[in-house]
Scaffold this motif. Structure first.
Motif, PDB file in Angstrom:
ATOM      1  N   GLU A  50      22.040   6.569  12.807  1.00  0.00           N
ATOM      2  CA  GLU A  50      22.280   7.590  11.794  1.00  0.00           C
ATOM      3  C   GLU A  50      21.031   7.776  10.926  1.00  0.00           C
ATOM      4  O   GLU A  50      20.601   8.894  10.632  1.00  0.00           O
ATOM      5  N   ALA A  51      20.445   6.643  10.569  1.00  0.00           N
ATOM      6  CA  ALA A  51      19.228   6.678   9.758  1.00  0.00           C
ATOM      7  C   ALA A  51      18.106   7.398  10.510  1.00  0.00           C
ATOM      8  O   ALA A  51      17.411   8.262   9.962  1.00  0.00           O
ATOM      9  N   TRP A  52      17.955   7.051  11.762  1.00  0.00           N
ATOM     10  CA  TRP A  52      16.840   7.615  12.545  1.00  0.00           C
ATOM     11  C   TRP A  52      16.982   9.127  12.723  1.00  0.00           C
ATOM     12  O   TRP A  52      15.998   9.868  12.715  1.00  0.00           O
ATOM     13  N   ASN A  53      18.222   9.585  12.845  1.00  0.00           N
ATOM     14  CA  ASN A  53      18.480  11.014  12.896  1.00  0.00           C
ATOM     15  C   ASN A  53      18.016  11.722  11.633  1.00  0.00           C
ATOM     16  O   ASN A  53      17.420  12.803  11.676  1.00  0.00           O
ATOM     17  N   ILE A  54      18.330  11.096  10.508  1.00  0.00           N
ATOM     18  CA  ILE A  54      17.919  11.662   9.217  1.00  0.00           C
ATOM     19  C   ILE A  54      16.405  11.701   9.135  1.00  0.00           C
ATOM     20  O   ILE A  54      15.801  12.716   8.766  1.00  0.00           O
ATOM     21  N   VAL A  55      15.789  10.599   9.507  1.00  0.00           N
ATOM     22  CA  VAL A  55      14.320  10.501   9.418  1.00  0.00           C
ATOM     23  C   VAL A  55      13.658  11.585  10.257  1.00  0.00           C
ATOM     24  O   VAL A  55      12.823  12.357   9.757  1.00  0.00           O
ATOM     25  N   THR A  56      14.035  11.676  11.508  1.00  0.00           N
ATOM     26  CA  THR A  56      13.327  12.619  12.388  1.00  0.00           C
ATOM     27  C   THR A  56      13.629  14.076  12.016  1.00  0.00           C
ATOM     28  O   THR A  56      12.825  14.953  12.300  1.00  0.00           O
ATOM     29  N   SER A  57      14.774  14.318  11.379  1.00  0.00           N
ATOM     30  CA  SER A  57      15.039  15.700  10.953  1.00  0.00           C
ATOM     31  C   SER A  57      14.250  16.059   9.701  1.00  0.00           C
ATOM     32  O   SER A  57      14.127  17.231   9.358  1.00  0.00           O
ATOM     33  N   THR A  58      13.771  15.055   9.011  1.00  0.00           N
ATOM     34  CA  THR A  58      13.097  15.288   7.732  1.00  0.00           C
ATOM     35  C   THR A  58      11.604  15.581   7.894  1.00  0.00           C
ATOM     36  O   THR A  58      11.043  16.408   7.187  1.00  0.00           O
ATOM     37  N   PHE A  59      10.974  14.889   8.852  1.00  0.00           N
ATOM     38  CA  PHE A  59       9.508  14.937   8.907  1.00  0.00           C
ATOM     39  C   PHE A  59       8.955  15.988   9.864  1.00  0.00           C
ATOM     40  O   PHE A  59       9.537  16.263  10.919  1.00  0.00           O
ATOM     41  N   GLY A  60       7.818  16.542   9.477  1.00  0.00           N
ATOM     42  CA  GLY A  60       6.982  17.344  10.361  1.00  0.00           C
ATOM     43  C   GLY A  60       5.577  16.753  10.302  1.00  0.00           C
ATOM     44  O   GLY A  60       5.185  16.182   9.284  1.00  0.00           O
ATOM     45  N   TYR A  61       4.831  16.870  11.382  1.00  0.00           N
ATOM     46  CA  TYR A  61       3.488  16.270  11.446  1.00  0.00           C
ATOM     47  C   TYR A  61       2.463  17.329  11.852  1.00  0.00           C
ATOM     48  O   TYR A  61       2.637  18.016  12.857  1.00  0.00           O
ATOM     49  N   THR A  62       1.415  17.450  11.060  1.00  0.00           N
ATOM     50  CA  THR A  62       0.308  18.351  11.389  1.00  0.00           C
ATOM     51  C   THR A  62      -0.889  17.543  11.856  1.00  0.00           C
ATOM     52  O   THR A  62      -1.343  16.634  11.151  1.00  0.00           O
ATOM     53  N   ASN A  63      -1.375  17.867  13.037  1.00  0.00           N
ATOM     54  CA  ASN A  63      -2.593  17.221  13.535  1.00  0.00           C
ATOM     55  C   ASN A  63      -3.801  18.098  13.187  1.00  0.00           C
ATOM     56  O   ASN A  63      -3.739  19.320  13.302  1.00  0.00           O
ATOM     57  N   HIS A  64      -4.899  17.455  12.766  1.00  0.00           N
ATOM     58  CA  HIS A  64      -6.079  18.222  12.343  1.00  0.00           C
ATOM     59  C   HIS A  64      -7.321  17.965  13.174  1.00  0.00           C
ATOM     60  O   HIS A  64      -8.398  18.448  12.820  1.00  0.00           O
ATOM     61  N   THR A  65      -7.210  17.191  14.225  1.00  0.00           N
ATOM     62  CA  THR A  65      -8.408  16.941  15.022  1.00  0.00           C
ATOM     63  C   THR A  65      -8.055  16.343  16.374  1.00  0.00           C
ATOM     64  O   THR A  65      -7.050  15.644  16.488  1.00  0.00           O
ATOM     65  N   VAL A  66      -8.883  16.641  17.380  1.00  0.00           N
ATOM     66  CA  VAL A  66      -8.717  15.957  18.668  1.00  0.00           C
ATOM     67  C   VAL A  66      -9.795  14.889  18.865  1.00  0.00           C
ATOM     68  O   VAL A  66      -9.787  14.185  19.863  1.00  0.00           O
ATOM     69  N   LEU A  67     -10.717  14.767  17.923  1.00  0.00           N
ATOM     70  CA  LEU A  67     -11.806  13.795  18.107  1.00  0.00           C
ATOM     71  C   LEU A  67     -11.224  12.379  18.166  1.00  0.00           C
ATOM     72  O   LEU A  67     -10.546  11.948  17.237  1.00  0.00           O
ATOM     73  N   PRO A  68     -11.502  11.655  19.244  1.00  0.00           N
ATOM     74  CA  PRO A  68     -10.902  10.327  19.397  1.00  0.00           C
ATOM     75  C   PRO A  68     -11.279   9.369  18.264  1.00  0.00           C
ATOM     76  O   PRO A  68     -10.461   8.547  17.848  1.00  0.00           O
ATOM     77  N   GLU A  69     -12.485   9.513  17.727  1.00  0.00           N
ATOM     78  CA  GLU A  69     -12.908   8.584  16.673  1.00  0.00           C
ATOM     79  C   GLU A  69     -12.161   8.815  15.360  1.00  0.00           C
ATOM     80  O   GLU A  69     -12.266   8.025  14.423  1.00  0.00           O
ATOM     81  N   ALA A  70     -11.387   9.907  15.297  1.00  0.00           N
ATOM     82  CA  ALA A  70     -10.641  10.177  14.061  1.00  0.00           C
ATOM     83  C   ALA A  70      -9.171   9.799  14.178  1.00  0.00           C
ATOM     84  O   ALA A  70      -8.443   9.840  13.205  1.00  0.00           O
ATOM     85  N   LEU A  71      -8.708   9.445  15.378  1.00  0.00           N
ATOM     86  CA  LEU A  71      -7.291   9.130  15.559  1.00  0.00           C
ATOM     87  C   LEU A  71      -7.011   7.714  15.053  1.00  0.00           C
ATOM     88  O   LEU A  71      -7.560   6.743  15.558  1.00  0.00           O
ATOM     89  N   GLU A  72      -6.127   7.644  14.074  1.00  0.00           N
ATOM     90  CA  GLU A  72      -5.894   6.367  13.405  1.00  0.00           C
ATOM     91  C   GLU A  72      -5.148   5.350  14.267  1.00  0.00           C
ATOM     92  O   GLU A  72      -4.120   5.673  14.866  1.00  0.00           O
ATOM     93  N   LYS A  73      -5.655   4.127  14.230  1.00  0.00           N
ATOM     94  CA  LYS A  73      -4.970   2.993  14.852  1.00  0.00           C
ATOM     95  C   LYS A  73      -5.096   1.812  13.907  1.00  0.00           C
ATOM     96  O   LYS A  73      -6.174   1.596  13.341  1.00  0.00           O
ATOM     97  N   TRP A  74      -4.031   1.045  13.754  1.00  0.00           N
ATOM     98  CA  TRP A  74      -4.110  -0.140  12.897  1.00  0.00           C
ATOM     99  C   TRP A  74      -3.794  -1.386  13.706  1.00  0.00           C
ATOM    100  O   TRP A  74      -2.826  -1.393  14.485  1.00  0.00           O
TER     101      TRP A  74
END
Ligand code: 7GP
Length: 835
Positions: free
Chosen positions: A363-387
């Motif tokens: 139920e929580a996950w449904n709420i979460v995914t309905s809430t968020f939208g994501y905008t990508n601003h680059t395809v450069l691999p060196e800018a894609l975040e990884k932790w």
């Protein structure tokens, strides 16, 4: 919610209403407010009021007005109880606020008169303001344009960000090199309201204990670790020609009062107790100065969680006041992730719902995914975040567990859809099975959102066919969409180019075009009007004269305002190819040197203007800056050349400088390697101000061409579909560089522009190391296209016609159009009409 008002007894309400602050509406009222602020708020007088104090008092007078409308807007939104948008961005590149506020509330002329009466000039007062430079480049400025549009269109919207004590560094050019100076901008900031009563305690580190509740359900408890307090600072965002005034809430970090170690303090261990405080304050101390590059620093992850956790706490707190059921959360709240920087919000909301509010996972996950939208601003691999997983485990142990669970459930659905496809599973897993293991933030953002968008058509196509192609297979194409970027015509035309704005108003039936930019198309009806074209050309010339004076004052170089002004201002990056531009300039210089004096007289004078910051750790970008400055030092004092070529490097490019530079350009350069610039937004600003573009088929250049017509833009170079093959050929075939470019390289290496060795790596990158950015492939067509520019510029009448036609067709690129597309296609929110 309606009970908010009803809960206050009638007589009390009356008393408040009677004394409501209305704000000034005329010159007299304005002057009264300014004098009051000078004499009381600033404790000064007529006799020691300098321009700085006059700026402060003017800003305070406008701030008072804005906050009255801000209060009403918030009240209106609470009463209407409709869905709100939250724009989460680690960067808001706002620039100056005063001029914008005066124009948006429609009182600049009133202020001009009042300031004049009090003995100052409004232009000087505006110049006193320090830019709010809480961003690097395009991504941060886009967020600022969006805030302007959201307010202007009456959307109930909040921005959430960090209140950095130091914004992007100030750039100085010393002996041709970039030197970084800290940007301390908060000395006196009249535009912010500290909300010392709005605080959130944020937890880091610690560990997770699991227990069973009375129903045998496992509950996770995140315990221990350290607490840092987030304090809210609000900036009012006025809409244009509407009372709607939205809020930008920026969080500042401080030691939590519970944490401040009084024991240590009392025992005389003053230093270490202060050190604790300083450690807490460090979180919001400085903006990371990288554009399109991820450096993976621990403090950056701390910033991200600190900001995201405080913002979500605030959003959830507001939602809970309405006493609705949790499943209604997505009907009341839309959260947009400006790139992956706020992706932890996905995990944090899931944690709040499951661990704290006790919802079931699904139920929580449904709420979460309905809430968020994501905008990508680059395809450069060196800018894609990884932790690194280890870092996440240490800093946010419970969040890492949730990420693992999200990934597990996600991979199970993938497995169902693509049975026995191990390659698919490894390729889309949120956890990269590398050494060390990494959390891929873009993948987490995709899985946690209901829509993913790119920022121009080509870019949105590219993300769907390259970096995210497997996710399209899994989720279907409907989850992915495009919203081409836009810019606010209020700042980028009305404010930056007032004379042009007035001329346009006179030809299109008033200032309506500032609210509906498509109305610019009426300009084409006047294109054969000689007086109109003359006035148009005069305005451009006046804007160039202003820049000429600035160049003289700051660099002591005299440039001819009748020359063609060729401008490239943006962050310095190899993919944006300032090196291609400066190689072209050197080629032009060599050609001029080789001419007879008679031949030279026939040439068109040109001023090549550069500006932009390099990330402090980006060595090659700094080399490029150094080369441009060294070329300028030689060319600008060469008596053979005179006015025919000048090379200018404008120090410390920022939003307020852009407002002066953009209206002064004849030609601007947007020449990234095809497929690398997600959109670009300055391309739109330059065209909107009556300049033409030389550019590649990249980002929004393609859509600009479609709108304004290919006869009005100078396109050149490789197409994005050919880039990969060329790169492959450079590495595995024989890569040769044509003779014109080789001559440029030889000149550099002969020491003409300083030490021959200085620029060895820049030359070698093209000649010997695979030329990743295809400078050699595009050089000849760039030079040829610049020749066409020279030819066409000589026909001034036709040039001006091209500029007018282009401006007339730029309506599509308003950020208002863009925000309406987000509102309809992603957020499902409606404006709140103001009666
Ligand atoms: C930029 C893109 O480079 C630019 O093309 C685009 O116009 C702008 O975003 C707004 O969409 N990207 C960044 O500034 C950036 O740092 C990586 O992206 C996070």
């Amino acid at each position: 919610v309606k009970s908010v008002e009803a809960s206050i007894p009638e007589p009390q309400r009356e008393a408040w209403k009677k004394h409501q602050v209305e704000g000034f509406t005329d010159k007299d009222g304005f002057e009264k407010e300014v004098v009051r602020h000078v004499e009381t708020t600033l404790a000064r007088s007529l006799f020691n009021c300098d321009e700085g104090a006059a700026y402060s008092a003017t800003s305070l007078a406008f701030r008072d007005r804005l906050i009255t409308e801000w209060n009403r807007t918030q009240q209106r939104q609470t009463t209407a109880d409709t869905k709100r948008v939250y724009y989460l961005s680690l960067e808001f590149l706002m620039g100056r606020a005063l001029d914008n506020a005066m124009l948006n509330v429609g009182l600049k002329d009133v202020a001009r008169g009042g300031i004049d009466d009090l003995g100052f000039r409004i232009e000087d007062i505006i110049e006193q303001e320090h830019d709010a430079a809480l961003g690097n480049g395009g991504l941060g400025r886009l967020a600022a344009c969006f805030l302007d549009s959201l307010a202007s269109l009456n959307y109930p919207a909040w921005g959430y960000g960090l209140r950095y004590r130091y914004g992007i560094f100030k750039q100085e050019i010393i002996n041709g090199y970039q030197v970084e100076v800290p940007d301390y901008w908060l000395d006196f900031n009249p535009w912010e309201f500290p909300r010392h009563d709005v605080t959130v305690d944020i937890q880091f580190y610690g560990n997770v204990r699991k227990s069973q509740d009375e129903n045998g359900k496992t509950v996770a408890h995140w315990e221990g670790g350290e607490i840092v307090t987030a304090v809210a600072y609000d900036m009012p965002i006025p809409g244009y020609a509407t009372p709607s005034t939205n809020n930008l809430r920026l969080w500042s970090s401080k030691a939590s009062s519970g944490e401040f170690d009084f024991q240590k303090f009392n025992n005389g261990d003053y230093e270490s107790s202060v050190a604790d405080q300083q450690r807490a304050e460090t979180i919001s101390a400085v903006l990371y100065p990288n554009d399109n590059l991820d450096r993976g620093k621990e403090l950056r992850l701390k910033q991200q969680y600190f900001w995201v956790a405080a913002s979500l706490y605030d959003i959830v707190r507001r939602f809970k006041k309405s006493k609705r059921a949790w499943r209604e959360f997505p009907d009341q709240v839309a959260i947009q992730l400006n790139d992956t920087h706020p992706t932890l919000a996905v995990v944090e909301l899931q944690r709040i719902l499951v661990d704290i509010e006790g919802l079931e996972w699904d139920e929580a996950w449904n709420i979460v995914t309905s809430t968020f939208g994501y905008t990508n601003h680059t395809v450069l691999p060196e800018a894609l975040e990884k932790w690194p997983v280890g870092l996440m485990q240490h800093l946010l142990p419970r969040h890492l567990q949730i990420i693992y669970d999200i990934n597990l459930f996600f991979l199970q659905t993938v497995e169902k859809k693509f049975p026995n496809d191990r390659e698919m599973l490894t390729s889309v897993s949120i956890i990269e099975e590398s050494q060390p293991k990494m959390v891929r933030m873009a993948y987490l953002a995709i899985v946690g959102s209901h829509k993913v968008n790119g920022v121009a058509e080509l870019h949105s196509d590219l993300i769907q066919t390259t970096i995210f192609k497997d996710f399209v297979k899994i989720f279907g194409a409907d989850k992915f969409t495009n919203v081409t970027n836009g810019i606010t015509p209020r700042r980028w035309l009305h404010q930056a180019n007032p004379r042009l704005s007035e001329l346009i108003a006179s030809k299109t039936g008033g200032h309506e075009f500032l609210k509906d930019l498509t109305q610019l198309n009426k300009l084409e009806l006047s294109i054969d009007d000689d007086a109109f074209r003359k006035e148009w050309a005069e305005i451009k010339y006046a804007n160039k004269v202003r820049l000429t004076k600035y160049i003289k004052k700051t660099l002591d170089v005299t440039v001819n305002p009748a020359a063609l002004f060729d401008v490239q201002v943006k962050r310095i990056h190899e993919y944006k190819r300032q090196q291609l531009n400066i190689f072209g300039v050197i080629h032009r210089y060599l050609a001029l040197k080789a001419m007879s004096p008679e031949e030279r007289k026939k040439q068109l004078p040109r001023v090549s203007i550069f500006g932009g910051k390099a990330a402090p750790g980006y060595w090659m970008a700094k080399q490029i800056i150094h080369l441009i400055n060294n070329v300028g030092a030689v060319v600008n004092k060469d008596p053979d050349i005179g006015d025919l070529l000048k090379v200018i490097y404008l120090e410390d490019y920022n939003v307020s400088k852009a407002e002066m530079i953009v209206p002064a350009s004849d030609l601007s350069e947007h020449i990234s390697t095809a497929g690398t610039e997600a959109s670009g937004t300055s391309n739109m600003k330059f065209v909107l101000n009556g300049g033409l573009i030389i550019g590649t088929c990249d980002g929004a250049n393609i859509e600009i061409t479609r709108e304004i017509g290919q006869e009005n833009i100078f396109l050149f170079g490789t197409l994005s579909e050919d880039v990969e093959d060329l790169r492959h050929a450079h590495t595995y075939g024989s890569h040769t560089v044509d003779s014109d470019l080789n001559k440029v390289f030889d000149t550099i290496q002969s020491g003409t522009f300083g030490e021959p060795n200085d620029f060895g790596a820049m030359v070698a990158a093209v000649r010997d190391h695979g030329d990743f950015y295809l400078v050699s492939d595009d050089f000849q067509s760039y030079i040829d296209t610049q020749k066409m520019v020279d030819t066409e510029y000589r026909n001034q009448d036709e040039w001006v016609r091209k500029c007018i036609r282009s401006v007339a067709r730029m309506g599509f690129f308003s950020s208002d159009r863009c925000i309406n597309e987000y509102a309809e296609g992603i957020w499902n929110v409606e404006p709140l009409v103001v009666k």
